[in-house]
Scaffold this active site. Structure first.
Site, PDB file in Angstrom:
ATOM      1  N   LYS A 194       0.851  -1.185   0.000  1.00 21.93           N
ATOM      2  CA  LYS A 194       0.000   0.000   0.000  1.00 21.93           C
ATOM      3  C   LYS A 194       0.892   1.242   0.000  1.00 21.93           C
ATOM      4  O   LYS A 194       1.812   1.361   0.805  1.00 21.93           O
ATOM      5  CB  LYS A 194      -0.893   0.029   1.241  1.00 21.93           C
ATOM      6  N   ASP A 218      -3.484   4.375  -1.857  1.00 20.38           N
ATOM      7  CA  ASP A 218      -4.445   4.835  -0.834  1.00 20.38           C
ATOM      8  C   ASP A 218      -4.412   6.356  -0.746  1.00 20.38           C
ATOM      9  O   ASP A 218      -3.812   6.916   0.166  1.00 20.38           O
ATOM     10  CB  ASP A 218      -4.023   4.168   0.488  1.00 20.38           C
ATOM     11  N   LYS A 243      -7.379   8.285  -1.104  1.00 21.27           N
ATOM     12  CA  LYS A 243      -8.674   8.725  -0.538  1.00 21.27           C
ATOM     13  C   LYS A 243      -9.202  10.003  -1.191  1.00 21.27           C
ATOM     14  O   LYS A 243      -9.378  11.036  -0.517  1.00 21.27           O
ATOM     15  CB  LYS A 243      -8.546   8.947   0.971  1.00 21.27           C
ATOM     16  N   ASP A 269     -13.624  15.054  -3.921  1.00 23.32           N
ATOM     17  CA  ASP A 269     -13.726  16.375  -4.567  1.00 23.32           C
ATOM     18  C   ASP A 269     -14.979  16.353  -5.428  1.00 23.32           C
ATOM     19  O   ASP A 269     -15.773  15.405  -5.338  1.00 23.32           O
ATOM     20  CB  ASP A 269     -12.448  16.639  -5.402  1.00 23.32           C
ATOM     21  N   THR A 315     -11.405   5.660  10.981  1.00 22.11           N
ATOM     22  CA  THR A 315     -11.461   5.114  12.341  1.00 22.11           C
ATOM     23  C   THR A 315     -11.066   6.170  13.382  1.00 22.11           C
ATOM     24  O   THR A 315     -11.299   5.993  14.566  1.00 22.11           O
ATOM     25  CB  THR A 315     -10.573   3.862  12.475  1.00 22.11           C
ATOM     26  N   ARG A 354       3.006  -1.117  10.805  1.00 23.63           N
ATOM     27  CA  ARG A 354       4.091  -1.236  11.778  1.00 23.63           C
ATOM     28  C   ARG A 354       4.404  -2.642  12.289  1.00 23.63           C
ATOM     29  O   ARG A 354       5.584  -2.929  12.525  1.00 23.63           O
ATOM     30  CB  ARG A 354       3.837  -0.259  12.929  1.00 23.63           C
TER      31      ARG A 354
HETATM   32  O1  C5P Z   1       0.955   0.638  11.190  1.00 19.41           O
HETATM   33  P1  C5P Z   1      -0.464   0.206  11.062  1.00 19.41           P
HETATM   34  O2  C5P Z   1      -0.626  -1.300  10.917  1.00 19.41           O
HETATM   35  O3  C5P Z   1      -1.357   0.785  12.113  1.00 19.41           O
HETATM   36  O4  C5P Z   1      -0.905   0.815   9.642  1.00 19.41           O
HETATM   37  C1  C5P Z   1      -2.215   0.742   9.178  1.00 19.41           C
HETATM   38  C2  C5P Z   1      -2.320   1.435   7.856  1.00 19.41           C
HETATM   39  O5  C5P Z   1      -3.696   1.513   7.486  1.00 19.41           O
HETATM   40  C3  C5P Z   1      -1.813   2.875   7.850  1.00 19.41           C
HETATM   41  O6  C5P Z   1      -1.258   3.124   6.539  1.00 19.41           O
HETATM   42  C4  C5P Z   1      -3.035   3.692   8.082  1.00 19.41           C
HETATM   43  O7  C5P Z   1      -2.959   4.977   7.513  1.00 19.41           O
HETATM   44  C5  C5P Z   1      -4.095   2.868   7.361  1.00 19.41           C
HETATM   45  N1  C5P Z   1      -5.463   3.072   7.825  1.00 19.41           N
HETATM   46  C6  C5P Z   1      -5.876   2.850   9.132  1.00 19.41           C
HETATM   47  N2  C5P Z   1      -7.182   3.050   9.495  1.00 19.41           N
HETATM   48  C7  C5P Z   1      -8.069   3.465   8.578  1.00 19.41           C
HETATM   49  C8  C5P Z   1      -7.679   3.689   7.261  1.00 19.41           C
HETATM   50  C9  C5P Z   1      -6.351   3.482   6.907  1.00 19.41           C
HETATM   51  O8  C5P Z   1      -5.083   2.457   9.959  1.00 19.41           O
HETATM   52  N3  C5P Z   1      -9.328   3.623   8.938  1.00 19.41           N
END
Ligand code: C5P
Length: 234
Positions: A34, A61, A63, A66, A121, A213
């Protein structure tokens, strides 16, 4: 496309991203990755071309949100980058999502998958009511926006793994649920609030899990990725 783990490459440069992806060279199949706003705004379309050239599938991603005409034209540009999944905010309206879909269709009739963000979220009930003036329970808003995405002809939504089964029940088993917020049972939760393990996300019916992460910050990212794939797909 089937069930898969998507690695969120949340890095701020091409150099760091490619050095990270180099570690996966020995795997028989290149991981699905991603690319989010941070990396795309730092490096532009070249980062997409470079990662694609290395044989990875890409969820771009960005998003988009517009007016319908602007989103349609932007999507036409993005689909030429040969990405596999891209996304919009469902809050942009059904008409905007329909326009996004039209813009994505390439000259040969193919197009990337298009999914919608329902509610971020990071938005909670209080922000929904106070900031956005939406006077409905947040889970009903999420389901309504998922229905709008389905009505517009989109392929699925980004949602929490906790919502995946409800979305499938309302929008159909083939409507994709792409779910972040995944953590190993013995791992750090960090700033994610509502989390599931890869095995739980599988049980909940997620089609794709987006994992950042727990893989990018692991001592051995390849081992962490392989563990994730094992837990999610076995
Ligand atoms: O590091 P982590 O596993 O938390 O990363 C989750 C990824 O998913 C990040 O790129 C974050 O921006 C994305 N994301 C999220 N919650 C959302 C939409 C996207 O954590 N509702």
């Amino acid at each position: 496309m089937g069930k898969d783990v998507i690695i969120a490459c949340d890095f701020d440069s091409m150099e760091k991203t490619l050095a990270f992806l180099d570690r996966f060279e020995s795997l028989p199949r290149k991981p699905f990755v991603k690319i989010g706003m941070e990396l795309y705004y730092a490096e532009g379309p070249q980062i997409v071309r470079e990662i694609k050239k290395r044989g990875h599938k890409i969820f771009l991603d960005l998003k988009l949100h517009d007016i319908p005409n602007t989103v349609k034209k932007a999507m036409a540009v993005l689909s030429r980058l040969d990405v596999d999944i891209c996304n919009v905010h469902a809050a942009g309206t059904v008409r905007m999502m329909e326009s996004a879909l039209e813009g994505l269709i390439r000259l040969d009739g193919t197009r990337p998958l298009l999914i919608a963000v329902t509610q971020l979220t990071s938005t909670d009930q209080e922000a929904l009511e106070k900031d956005l003036w939406i006077d409905k329970p947040i889970d009903e808003v999420v389901m309504h926006y998922a229905g709008n995405a389905k009505q517009a002809g989109l392929d699925g939504v980004v949602c929490s793994p906790l919502e995946a089964s409800k979305v499938h029940a309302a929008c159909g088993a083939g409507f994709l649920t792409v779910t972040p917020g995944v953590r190993f049972a013995d791992g750090d939760v960090g700033d994610q609030k509502r989390v599931m393990t890869p095995a739980e996300a599988k049980k909940a019916g997620s089609d794709y899990i987006v994992v950042g992460r727990p893989i990018t910050a692991a001592e051995d990212p390849v081992a962490a990725y392989e563990r994730c794939v094992r837990e999610f797909t076995d």
